[in-house]
Scaffold this motif. Structure first.
Motif: not given
Length: 216
Positions: A171-197
């Motif tokens: 469960a701890e490994v899965a939680a860390r994995k989800r956190k990493i994936e969420e962070q990666a998605k956040w970074e992927e949408r960084r340019d989109e957020r900047i453009s929208s702003w």
């Protein structure tokens, strides 16, 4: 004479095969948690007696010399029993149980006349019915079963705890994995957020400028 000799040989072979058959059946019916039972030896038999009995029994039903559907299994039981009684640490554990059972039996049959110094040759012991060794074996069967059940419960509990720890770790490994994936998605949408702003800021600035013209 030849006919008589053949008959004697046939009878001898039949008797020998019968003895082997009976020994296989005896081993298969023996209480498997007590190596003394499997080898058909009295409790506390000496190391020499154990080896002698094992050799005698194993030669009698050896799978290479006697074919029987349970022969190999019976032979393996004999081999395991001899190995247990030849291992000093295991022998100590087994004999501790047998000593406990002997004490319990003597206390129950002799009552206040019981003493730790009483010998098996004492008339009060030799006259026991069933014999002392049979009573010790019967008591040992109860103790060995209780001991085996306790070991299984302990093993089951340890397995359950191990499973819980494993589930927690997963469960701890899965939680860390989800956190990493969420962070990666956040970074992927960084340019989109900047453009929208930027678009939002630009529209807001134009609107403000337009309002100023209207007021002027």
């Amino acid at each position: 004479m030849a006919s008589s000799s053949n008959l004697d040989s046939l009878l001898s072979k039949s008797a020998n095969d019968l003895a082997k058959e009976q020994e296989v059946q005896r081993v298969m019916k023996a209480f498997k948690l007590n190596p003394y039972d499997i080898l058909d030896l009295p409790a506390f038999a000496t190391e020499a007696e154990v080896k002698k009995q094992y050799r005698k029994k194993s030669l009698l039903i050896h799978p290479d010399k006697f074919k029987h559907e349970n022969g190999l299994e019976a032979f393996d039981f004999l081999k395991k029993a001899e190995a247990q009684l030849s291992d000093s640490s295991k022998r100590t554990e087994i004999d501790a149980i047998m000593t406990h059972c002997r004490t319990a039996v003597l206390k129950s049959v002799l009552g206040s006349g019981y003493s730790t110094n009483i010998a098996d040759t004492d008339p009060r012991i030799t006259s026991l019915r069933p014999p002392l060794d049979a009573q010790i074996r019967a008591k040992a069967k109860e103790v060995f079963v209780e001991d085996e059940l306790a070991k299984r419960r302990k093993s089951k509990l340890a397995f359950a705890n191990e499973g819980a720890e494993k589930a927690k770790a997963e469960a701890e490994v899965a939680a860390r994995k989800r956190k990493i994936e969420e962070q990666a998605k956040w970074e992927e949408r960084r340019d989109e957020r900047i453009s929208s702003w930027r678009d939002f800021s630009s529209k807001k600035a134009k609107k403000s400028k337009k309002n100023l013209h209207v007021l002027g």
